[in-house]
Scaffold this motif. Structure first.
Motif, PDB file in Angstrom:
ATOM      1  N   ALA A 214      31.916  35.243  44.292  1.00 45.82           N
ATOM      2  CA  ALA A 214      30.688  35.985  43.990  1.00 45.82           C
ATOM      3  C   ALA A 214      30.824  36.721  42.659  1.00 45.82           C
ATOM      4  N   PRO A 215      29.692  36.937  41.958  1.00 46.05           N
ATOM      5  CA  PRO A 215      29.746  37.679  40.691  1.00 46.05           C
ATOM      6  C   PRO A 215      30.083  39.157  40.922  1.00 46.05           C
ATOM      7  N   GLY A 234      34.947  43.576  26.924  1.00 48.79           N
ATOM      8  CA  GLY A 234      34.285  42.325  27.283  1.00 48.79           C
ATOM      9  C   GLY A 234      34.522  41.202  26.288  1.00 48.79           C
ATOM     10  N   ALA A 235      35.088  41.541  25.119  1.00 53.18           N
ATOM     11  CA  ALA A 235      35.395  40.474  24.163  1.00 53.18           C
ATOM     12  C   ALA A 235      36.562  39.633  24.658  1.00 53.18           C
ATOM     13  N   CYS A 236      37.404  40.238  25.480  1.00 51.15           N
ATOM     14  CA  CYS A 236      38.577  39.510  25.980  1.00 51.15           C
ATOM     15  C   CYS A 236      38.480  39.229  27.475  1.00 51.15           C
ATOM     16  N   HIS A 237      37.776  40.098  28.196  1.00 54.37           N
ATOM     17  CA  HIS A 237      37.754  39.982  29.650  1.00 54.37           C
ATOM     18  C   HIS A 237      36.384  39.568  30.162  1.00 54.37           C
ATOM     19  N   THR A 238      36.390  38.785  31.235  1.00 56.23           N
ATOM     20  CA  THR A 238      35.135  38.369  31.857  1.00 56.23           C
ATOM     21  C   THR A 238      34.880  39.167  33.126  1.00 56.23           C
ATOM     22  N   LEU A 239      33.634  39.616  33.274  1.00 60.22           N
ATOM     23  CA  LEU A 239      33.147  40.094  34.570  1.00 60.22           C
ATOM     24  C   LEU A 239      32.024  39.135  34.912  1.00 60.22           C
ATOM     25  N   ARG A 240      32.259  38.246  35.837  1.00 57.76           N
ATOM     26  CA  ARG A 240      31.273  37.195  36.093  1.00 57.76           C
ATOM     27  C   ARG A 240      29.919  37.787  36.459  1.00 57.76           C
ATOM     28  N   GLY A 249      41.655  37.302  28.008  1.00 63.51           N
ATOM     29  CA  GLY A 249      42.522  37.955  28.996  1.00 63.51           C
ATOM     30  C   GLY A 249      42.117  37.576  30.411  1.00 63.51           C
ATOM     31  N   PRO A 250      42.796  38.146  31.393  1.00 61.65           N
ATOM     32  CA  PRO A 250      42.516  37.806  32.793  1.00 61.65           C
ATOM     33  C   PRO A 250      41.099  38.184  33.206  1.00 61.65           C
ATOM     34  N   ASP A 251      40.501  37.365  34.061  1.00 62.41           N
ATOM     35  CA  ASP A 251      39.201  37.663  34.649  1.00 62.41           C
ATOM     36  C   ASP A 251      39.341  38.943  35.487  1.00 62.41           C
ATOM     37  N   LEU A 252      38.365  39.861  35.320  1.00 62.80           N
ATOM     38  CA  LEU A 252      38.469  41.143  36.033  1.00 62.80           C
ATOM     39  C   LEU A 252      37.380  41.297  37.100  1.00 62.80           C
ATOM     40  N   LEU A 307      36.627  50.281  37.163  1.00 57.34           N
ATOM     41  CA  LEU A 307      37.465  49.085  37.388  1.00 57.34           C
ATOM     42  C   LEU A 307      37.954  49.031  38.836  1.00 57.34           C
ATOM     43  N   MET A 308      38.315  50.196  39.393  1.00 59.16           N
ATOM     44  CA  MET A 308      38.816  50.215  40.766  1.00 59.16           C
ATOM     45  C   MET A 308      37.707  49.904  41.778  1.00 59.16           C
ATOM     46  N   SER A 309      36.461  49.925  41.297  1.00 62.01           N
ATOM     47  CA  SER A 309      35.360  49.577  42.226  1.00 62.01           C
ATOM     48  C   SER A 309      35.086  48.071  42.237  1.00 62.01           C
ATOM     49  N   LEU A 310      35.750  47.334  41.355  1.00 63.97           N
ATOM     50  CA  LEU A 310      35.476  45.881  41.260  1.00 63.97           C
ATOM     51  C   LEU A 310      36.272  45.148  42.337  1.00 63.97           C
ATOM     52  N   GLU A 311      35.768  45.180  43.559  1.00 69.75           N
ATOM     53  CA  GLU A 311      36.538  44.571  44.652  1.00 69.75           C
ATOM     54  C   GLU A 311      36.022  43.177  44.969  1.00 69.75           C
TER      55      GLU A 311
END
Ligand code: CU
Lengths: 311, 128
Positions: A214-215, A234-240, A249-252, A307-311
């Motif tokens: 899920a996004p 966001g230039a390096c990391h994706t939040l779908r 960088g790693p998907d977050l 970030l800690m809310s991105l579960e």
């Protein structure tokens, strides 16, 4: 922790843990090798001692026959048998079939993980979940230099080579969080290139897979999201599902649901995350992410909470 | 029983028989390697060796037959024995022949094993 890491052969990295069918196959071969070697060594040493101590007359033809059979024919058979056995294992653990397929891409110094979700492939990072008792086919690639994918307790290892695809299967038999490592020196932070492999019941796995696909769930007015955007993460990391689509960088998207931070090296806690953002290079020397020491206390707190809310 | 026609390279008294045996092994190894490498490089990633593993096995059978043929010559014309139970020290035409024959037979054994060890991976693994 450190002694465990140094020995690499206790607990969740134990390659004799029999936690996977592939590791079990290699372990069986290992015990036969060790015990067989012990028997042959004892025989040879025993004979040498006997030959040294006895004064019984020996005949040349007898000695020659013994050397031909014991010194040439028998070793050829033993080595030939072990060769075939080893190759059968290799063939089985690199078989190109599995109940599901996961693609893993080695990066300096983290892991890009691509699952086939309910609605097509999606990308995550640094943590691999597997259904217990099922065979997963790993298709392995590398982006920059050679890495090697190894979950000692489950099976492997297999090199990840730029410009090529290699494969490996893992059939985990026991639930748990098994440690994974990069097993081919790939530069400064090589020893800090790790991942968790979490083996779960197949039903739980399917639930997790749907949630992971899920996004990201983001409140547009979240102050931490604003900091994320303003600082250019966001230039390096994706939040779908958002405008943050960086592939570097790693998907977050669901990073807070991971057990560890920084490619398997720190517990995922707000304190560690906060230090990761302000002292990145001290948390992981030679890391390919800039540190953000200039963030104000309020900005940092908002960012970490977000970030800690991105579960 | 030296044949009447012109001397051959591998004939009684010639050391070339020694060189020939491991050369067959080397040739088999190189051919198998080249065939597999070219086959795998020309086909898409993850291709299978299934279609050509019999070529590799056939080459192996041919090589072993050739080695066996040289082994027979080593026995018949050179009077070679696989196992000798005393040192061959006799300084004569016959002593030298027996020595060459013996060494050739040992090399035959080694080369057959080596060819088999080359064929086995092709048969067992069967993927590029
Ligand atoms: Cu690496």
């Amino acid at each position: 922790m450190l002694p465990l890491v140094l020995t690499g052969c206790a607990g969740r990295h134990n390659w004799l843990a029999s936690a996977g069918a592939e590791a079990q196959a290699v372990e069986d071969l290992f015990w036969v090798l060790i015990l067989g070697a012990a028997v042959i060594w004892s025989l040879v040493i025993g004979l040498a001692i006997y030959a040294h101590q006895t004064s019984a007359p020996r005949k040349e033809p007898q000695a020659r026959r013994f050397i031909v059979w014991g010194g040439a024919a028998l070793p050829t058979l033993v080595v030939g048998g072990l060769l075939i056995w080893g190759m059968v294992i290799l063939r089985d653990i690199t078989a190109k079939e599995g109940d599901l397929t996961v693609r893993v891409d080695g990066e300096r110094w983290w892991w890009r993980v691509i699952y086939d979700g309910p609605d097509g492939p999606f990308t995550t990072a640094n943590e691999i979940r597997l259904p217990q008792g099922q065979t997963t086919l790993f298709r392995l690639t590398a982006d920059d230099v050679i890495h090697s994918f190894w979950v000692p307790a489950l099976g492997g290892k297999m090199d990840m080579i730029p410009g090529r695809e290699t494969s490996l299967t893992l059939t985990p038999l026991e639930q748990g969080n098994w440690g994974g490592i990069c097993a081919e020196y790939c530069g400064g932070a090589h020893a800090l290139m790790r991942f968790d492999t979490i083996v779960m019941p197949p039903d739980d796995f399917r639930t997790w897979l749907a949630a992971e696909a899920a996004p990201a769930e983001i409140a547009a007015d979240d102050p931490g999201w604003q900091v994320f955007l303003d600082e250019g993460c966001g230039a390096c990391h994706t939040l779908r599902g958002t405008e943050a689509q960086g592939p570097v960088g790693p998907d977050l998207t669901h990073m807070a649901s991971r057990e560890r931070l920084g490619a398997g090296i720190y517990a995922m806690t707000p304190e560690n995350l906060s230090r990761w953002i302000t002292d990145t290079d001290r948390m992981k020397p030679e890391v390919d992410m800039p540190a953000y020491p200039h963030l104000s206390g309020a900005e940092l707190e908002a960012l970490v909470t977000f970030l800690m809310s991105l579960e | 029983m030296r044949p009447k026609h012109a001397p051959r390279v591998i004939d009684q008294g010639s050391v070339w028989i020694l060189v020939a045996v491991p050369s067959i092994w080397a040739g088999h190894f190189l051919l198998s390697y080249w065939i597999a490498a070219i086959w795998c490089a020309k086909l898409p990633a993850g291709a299978s060796l299934a279609e050509i593993r019999w070529v590799i096995a056939g080459l192996g059978a041919l090589s072993i037959a050739a080695i066996a043929g040289l082994g027979v010559i080593a026995v018949r014309r050179y009077g070679g024995e696989f196992l000798v139970f005393e040192e061959i020290t006799e300084s004569s035409e016959r002593g030298r022949d027996r020595f060459i024959g013996h060494v050739t037979l040992l090399l035959c054994g080694l080369s057959v094993m080596a060819v088999l060890f080359t064929v086995i991976p092709g048969l067992v693994i069967g993927q590029c």
